[in-house]
Write an enzyme that holds these catalytic residues in place. Structure first.
Site, PDB file in Angstrom:
ATOM      1  N   CYS A  22       0.597  -1.424   0.167  1.00 45.88           N
ATOM      2  CA  CYS A  22       0.190   0.476  -0.336  1.00 45.88           C
ATOM      3  C   CYS A  22       0.649   1.321  -0.105  1.00 45.88           C
ATOM      4  O   CYS A  22       1.617   1.452   0.776  1.00 45.88           O
ATOM      5  CB  CYS A  22      -0.713  -0.011   1.410  1.00 45.88           C
ATOM      6  SG  CYS A  22      -1.701   0.994   2.021  1.00 45.88           S
ATOM      7  N   PRO A  23       0.910   1.972  -0.344  1.00 47.61           N
ATOM      8  CA  PRO A  23      -0.757   2.398  -1.941  1.00 47.61           C
ATOM      9  C   PRO A  23       0.069   2.071  -3.284  1.00 47.61           C
ATOM     10  O   PRO A  23      -0.995   2.137  -3.420  1.00 47.61           O
ATOM     11  CB  PRO A  23      -0.604   3.652  -1.502  1.00 47.61           C
ATOM     12  CG  PRO A  23       0.613   4.413  -1.608  1.00 47.61           C
ATOM     13  CD  PRO A  23       1.428   3.655  -0.754  1.00 47.61           C
TER      14      PRO A  23
END
Lengths: 83, 141
Positions: A22-23
Site C-alpha cells: 500500500c498504496p
C-alpha cells in the site's frame, strides 16, 4: 457474486500489483481503470492485506462497482466493473 | 462534481515524515483531489536538488537510530522513495508544490532552479493562508 461467478468473468484488464505494498495497488488500479471502457471488468492481483479493504471502498466512492474478491494462494484477486 | 481539495503544510524534512506525506498524497491522487503543498522550513531543504534523492542527507523524525532499518525495509517492500511518491501523484492529479521563499533562503535556495523539478513556484505566506481557507482538508506534517 459467487466465487465461481467471479472466476468465470471475462476481464478487460488484469493488474498484477503483487510486488507492491500500500498504496501501490491502489495507484495501479487508479491508473489502469482509466484505460478501460465503462462496463468493462478489471481484476487487481495483490498480496497486500490493507488493499483488500482499500480498493473496494475506493471503487464504490469513484462510481465503480466492486464485484468481489477471490482468495488464491498467498494473494487475492479483486474484481471491479468500471462505472 | 468538483474535486475535493487538500492543502498540505509540509514542514518536516525528515525521510520518515516525507514518506508518510507521500503515501497520503498517493491516496489523495487516487481520489482525484486537487492538492496544494506548501514546503516550509525543514522541508525546503529536503526539496533542494543536491539533497532530495540522497537519504544520507535526510534525518529521521522518530526512532532516529532505526533509520537504516527503516530504509532497508522500504526497499524490501518495494515502496517508492518520497520523491517518487510526489512525482507519481503529480502525474495522476492536480498537485502544485510551492516553496516558501523564506525557507528557501535559509537553505541557500534563492531560485526555483535550486529545487527539484517537482517544485512549481516560490511563494509568500499569504498564498498559504488563502489556500488553507479554500481547501476542504488541511494537513500539517
Amino acid at each position: 457474486m459467487t466465487q465461481e461467478e467471479l472466476q468465470a468473468l471475462t476481464v478487460s484488464k488484469s493488474v498484477d500489483a503483487r510486488g507492491t505494498a500500500c498504496p501501490g495497488p491502489l495507484l495501479e488500479a487508479k491508473k489502469a481503470i482509466g484505460t478501460i471502457g465503462s462496463g468493462d471488468i478489471m481484476e487487481i492481483l495483490s498480496a497486500d492485506e490493507g488493499t483488500k479493504r482499500d480498493i473496494p471502498k475506493w471503487a464504490n466512492k469513484k462510481g465503480h462497482e466492486y464485484l468481489g474478491t477471490v482468495e488464491d494462494s498467498g494473494f487475492f484477486k479483486i474484481y471491479l466493473k468500471k462505472g | 462534481m468538483e474535486n475535493k481539495s487538500m492543502c498540505l503544510a509540509l514542514f518536516s524534512g525528515s525521510v520518515d515524515k516525507l514518506t508518510a506525506a507521500g503515501v497520503i498524497l498517493s491516496g489523495a491522487a487516487a481520489d482525484d483531489m486537487d492538492v496544494d503543498i506548501y514546503v516550509l522550513l525543514q522541508a525546503a531543504r529536503a526539496f533542494k536538488k543536491d539533497i532530495a534523492d540522497d537519504s544520507s542527507k535526510l534525518a529521521m523524525a522518530e526512532n532516529v537510530d532505526l533509520k537504516e532499518e527503516f530504509l532497508t525495509s522500504l526497499k524490501k517492500l518495494n515502496v517508492k522513495t518520497w520523491v517518487e511518491f510526489f512525482k507519481e501523484a503529480k502525474e495522476i492529479t492536480n498537485v502544485k508544490i510551492h516553496i516558501c521563499g523564506l525557507a528557501g533562503k535559509i537553505w541557500d535556495g534563492e531560485k526555483l532552479e535550486d529545487f527539484i523539478d517537482l517544485a512549481d513556484d516560490i511563494v509568500g505566506i499569504s498564498e498559504y493562508i488563502t489556500a488553507t481557507q479554500e481547501a476542504d482538508v488541511n494537513l500539517f506534517i
